[in-house]
Design an enzyme around this catalytic site. Structure first.
Site, PDB file in Angstrom:
ATOM      1  N   ASP A  36       0.857  -1.171   0.000  1.00 31.92           N
ATOM      2  CA  ASP A  36       0.000   0.000   0.000  1.00 31.92           C
ATOM      3  C   ASP A  36       0.899   1.228   0.000  1.00 31.92           C
ATOM      4  O   ASP A  36       2.088   1.146   0.313  1.00 31.92           O
ATOM      5  CB  ASP A  36      -0.889  -0.030   1.250  1.00 31.92           C
TER       6      ASP A  36
ATOM      7  N   ASP B  96      -2.489  -1.187   5.808  1.00 29.37           N
ATOM      8  CA  ASP B  96      -2.890  -0.742   7.139  1.00 29.37           C
ATOM      9  C   ASP B  96      -4.392  -0.496   7.267  1.00 29.37           C
ATOM     10  O   ASP B  96      -4.883  -0.311   8.360  1.00 29.37           O
ATOM     11  CB  ASP B  96      -2.138   0.539   7.528  1.00 29.37           C
TER      12      ASP B  96
ATOM     13  N   ASP C 106      -7.387  -3.350   3.015  1.00 28.77           N
ATOM     14  CA  ASP C 106      -6.269  -4.243   2.726  1.00 28.77           C
ATOM     15  C   ASP C 106      -6.465  -5.640   3.311  1.00 28.77           C
ATOM     16  O   ASP C 106      -5.741  -6.568   2.947  1.00 28.77           O
ATOM     17  CB  ASP C 106      -4.969  -3.651   3.292  1.00 28.77           C
TER      18      ASP C 106
END
Length: 887
Positions: free
Chosen positions: A326, A627, A631
């Site tokens: 990410d 986070d 995700d």
């Protein structure tokens, strides 16, 4: 059906049979009966008993259990106890190290709002969030958690923090106008989503989805559908265990048949010998060694801020071929920072990151700091940043903290770097609103009352008729120039804000939007703002790329921002693939896309999950970092899910295999090195243990086929296996990393656990140690030595041969005759000492002699095994030398 975000407010209210007064109590009760409560489905937990039983699911353990049962039936109590003890120790090690299985769905449920303000029958009520239904009218205020998916019908300066769901760096501005039906999740501005948080402003919305039907509910469903992926080590060990177990059973049956048919041996003796062979051939200590090696790796990684929740994931990190990361909060700091300031006179670069006012302001292309006194144009930009601002940054517990909006925090920090603070009193202000996209303040300055204006460039340019001129003074507004500068900053992934000011009317004490919209402002310049990469990320990305691991960015943020950050951290790729392109791609087309590109932007949770699956379909071993809640499904699907420990949501941590306690991408590189080291050490342990077990099995196998007296008894075989597993095999768990371990490519996850070189070594070392044991036994018996003495020396030969083999096995290819043999792994020498102490007890303690049918031996009883050990050592070293020379 047209989604709610694409419909005008009246159509949405009509579709849900509601209105501004809300549902009637009766209608709400009927809807609750029809749709069910606003809760997420509970996950089925693994019980403690199920977790314990899972530790026994290994073909080698099945053979040992069968051996324990057989010895019990035959009345061999000591053998039964020893075998059972080995099996239970292995199971308990795995049971206690693994810990309780994660429940990601429970953590997501904890994110939902417990209560909410709802209007029913024209009256505002506070009700439990689980009692909300589609059609309810809900009120939102700053700080509230959104209780369900809402279509907004009123919004006043409403901004919602959605980064955990969409990956956006900044709170999303909300408005009421419908958007395209196929708009990405982050672009659905008239919607508020369950589990997100209101950052500023207020609003009212009609509930369009509750419980499992919400966006967060879809993520929950995806989590439930994702099956835990087997790790490369698990797959390799499963194949290896099956082959070994089947081979041992087949050879044991062959021994029984030959002994009964050719030598007419009694069934009791034959069965005990067959059990002894099976126990000898199977490295029953291997599961325990594997668990202990992984547990040691877990402890070492925890000391380096990587907390491992599943043991096998430690090794899998060493096999990773792709890291999908990410952007927001993982590669970046999730702290907005002014990188560039553009005025009509100059362009300035601003150093430093985050909210700490540490950094310098330099002219572009130079490293020379400038001061406000030298550059009045920059000083005026800093003045607007300081005064048209409601955010504060201050130092708390050694860390600079933000109170307010992230963008305002970045602007405030820039002003502090310029040495400008808000010292003069504010008389009035127009707060930022997403409708007019600017903030204005009326401030009592030394030169008189001034209106400071900050906001979207297009809104400020429309209210300016002049600009600050190079060298001082003003000049007509050059709209084309500023549009070019805005485009230039945007192409580098920077978010652009503008600054303007003008003197206020004499005696002014109030400020309204009408005052601002009257225009007459002087345009001062532009701020280029970005959420910058973490300082250590560039080196970390370079490290893992050098190790043959490809890094891919998958983010919900905009393509230009993603590309800019990717460029800064060293990722390849000239453009970002957007969520719309992923949506249009078939599974086969997606496999091609992920092979050719490294940057993916405006992605939804479904996109991330598809990307991970596409990479796995291409044969990649995938680590996924993140986070946010968005995700969680892809983290669970990945071979190794890596969550951020500080800024990560609990749902993400629970779905992950590894949690980074410091949120530091660089920690992944260290964890990968540890994973590779662990795999090397496990492989060394296997290549060490198999010849020792092979030698023991060979002794019994040859003796049975040849009709000889057994050189070692089945119980003596168990003794050697047990002390080897708890000493010598464990020593290899402490071996340091091989030189250049992060300069080699990841191992092929489809490759066999043992290559041809390892198999050849296992075979000839088995023959050397086993042959030496048989030869020593036959020689002593031929010399008239009693059976117990001959067997004791034979067992010593096995043990000493294993010790010498351990010393050379510590180094896979290089010579063991080096200083590192004595300095790099002191635990190995401790283990050798313990092994020898146990073997001395085996030979000389009376109760051990009685239990294992051994006897005291003189110096010759140790000299002969030492010579045999030296021969094994020399043979393996010669093999290494030949292979190094051939290379």
């Amino acid at each position: 059906m047209t989604p709610a975000h694409a419909l005008p407010v009246p159509d949405v209210l009509h579709e849900f049979d509601t209105g501004p007064e809300g549902l009637s109590p009766g209608a709400a009760a009927a809807a609750l009966e029809r749709h069910g409560g606003n809760t997420l489905p509970a996950a089925e937990e693994e019980t403690t008993f199920q977790r314990l039983l899972r530790q026994f699911r290994d073909p080698m353990i099945y053979v040992l259990i069968a051996a324990a049962v057989a010895t019990a039936v035959l009345g061999q109590v000591v053998d039964t106890i020893v075998i059972t003890a080995v099996v239970l120790i292995n199971a308990l090690v795995g049971f206690f190290q693994e810990g309780k299985a994660a429940d990601a769905l429970a953590s997501i449920r904890d994110m939902l709002s417990p209560t909410s303000e709802v209007r029913r029958g024209g009256t505002w009520l506070t009700v439990d969030a689980e009692d909300l239904v589609p059609g309810d009218i809900v009120r939102l205020r700053a700080g509230d958690k959104v209780p369900a998916d809402l279509r907004l019908i009123e919004a006043t300066s409403l901004r919602i923090e959605e980064s955990a769901l969409t990956g956006e760096s900044l709170p999303a501005d909300k408005q009421l106008e419908p958007v395209a039906a196929d708009a990405d999740l982050g672009d659905r501005s008239p919607m508020a989503f369950s589990g997100t948080t209101v950052a500023a402003g207020s609003g009212v919305g009609v509930i369009t989805a509750t419980g499992a039907d919400t966006e967060i509910g879809h993520i929950t469903a995806m989590l439930g559908q994702v099956e835990q992926v087997e790790t490369p080590l698990t797959k390799s060990m499963a194949r290896f265990s099956s082959i070994l177990a089947v081979g041992a059973v087949v050879l044991a049956v062959l021994m029984v048949i030959v002994s009964v048919v050719l030598y007419d041996t009694g069934w009791g003796e034959v069965l005990m010998s067959a059990i002894g062979f099976a126990v000898a051939a199977i490295p029953e200590g291997l599961p325990a060694v594997m668990a202990i090696t992984l547990a040691l790796g877990v402890q070492k990684m925890a000391a380096r801020n990587a907390i491992t929740r599943r043991l096998n994931s430690v090794e899998t990190l060493g096999s990773v071929t792709t890291i999908c990361t990410d952007k927001t909060g993982t590669l970046t700091r999730n702290e907005m920072t002014v990188r560039a300031v553009v005025t009509r006179e100059d362009t300035y670069t601003v150093t430093g990151t985050g909210y700490a006012p540490d950094g310098e302001i330099c002219l572009r292309g130079t490293d020379t700091p400038v001061t406000p006194a030298e550059h009045p144009d920059m000083a005026r930009m800093a003045e607007v940043a300081a005064y048209a601002n409601d955010a504060d940054v201050d130092k708390q517990d050694g860390q600079w903290r933000l109170a307010g909006e992230p963008t305002d925090g970045g602007i405030r920090t820039f002003a502090l770097k310029a040495g400008v603070t808000q010292e003069r009193p504010r008389l009035a202000a127009v707060p930022f609103d997403s409708e007019y996209k600017y903030m204005a303040t009326l401030d009592d300055m030394d030169e008189g009352t001034v209106i400071h204006l900050k906001g979207a460039p297009d809104r400020l340019l429309a209210r300016c008729d002049r600009q600050s001129a190079p060298g001082g003074g003003t000049e007509p507004l050059d709209l084309e120039y500023w549009e070019e500068r805005i485009e230039e900053l945007g192409s580098h992934g920077l978010r652009v804000l503008a600054a303007a000011s003008r003197p206020a009317d004499a005696g002014a004490q109030t400020l309204t939007t009408a005052d601002v919209d009257d225009g007459g402002f002087e345009f001062l310049g532009l701020y280029g703002i970005i959420d910058p990469p973490r300082d250590e990320v560039v080196d970390a990305v370079a490290t893992v790329q050098r190790a043959g691991v490809r890094v891919r960015m998958i983010t919900g943020d905009h393509a230009s921002t993603a590309t800019a950050i990717a460029r800064e951290v060293g990722l390849t790729g000239d453009r970002a693939i957007t969520g719309a392109e992923l949506e249009a791609a078939s599974d086969d087309e997606l496999r091609v896309l992920v092979a050719d590109h490294d940057i993916f932007a405006r992605t939804s949770p479904e996109h991330k999950l598809r990307l991970v699956r596409a990479l796995q379909a291409n044969g990649e071993v995938v680590a996924m970092t993140g986070d946010g809640i968005n995700d969680a499904p892809s983290l669970k699907q990945a071979d190794v899910g890596v969550a951020m420990g500080i800024k990560g949501t609990e749902a993400t941590k629970d779905a992950a295999d590894v949690v980074l306690a410091d949120d530091n991408f660089a920690t992944i590189a260290g964890a990968m090195k540890m994973g590779r080291t662990i795999y090397d050490n496990l492989r060394k342990a296997i290549v060490f243990m198999l010849p020792t077990n092979g030698a023991q099995g060979l002794v019994i196998f040859v003796a049975m086929l040849a009709g000889m007296t057994l050189p070692i008894t089945p119980l003596q075989v168990l003794w050697v296996n047990l002390i080897t597993a708890v000493t010598l095999s464990l020593a290899l768990s402490f071996e340091p990393a091989e030189p250049g371990i992060m300069d080699r490519r990841p191992r092929d996850p489809r490759a066999s656990l043992l290559d041809s070189e390892a198999i050849i070594r296992i075979l000839y070392v088995s023959v050397l140690i086993g042959g030496a044991t048989i030869a020593v036994f036959q020689y002593l018996v031929g010399e008239g030595v009693d059976l117990d003495t001959a067997r004791t020396v034979a067992v010593n030969t096995l043990v000493v041969g294993q010790i010498f083999y351990l010393l050379t096995a510590r180094f896979a290819r290089v010579s063991a005759l080096r200083r590192e043999l004595f300095t790099t792994n002191p635990v190995s020498w401790v283990c050798v000492g313990i092994m020898l102490a146990l073997q001395l007890a085996f030979c000389y303690l009376p109760f051990m002699q009685a239990g294992f049918a051994t006897t005291a031996v003189g110096p010759v009883g140790w000299a002969i095994p030492t010579v045999a050990g030296l021969i094994v050592f020399a043979a393996v070293e010669a093999d290494k030398l030949i292979r190094r020379t051939a290379d």
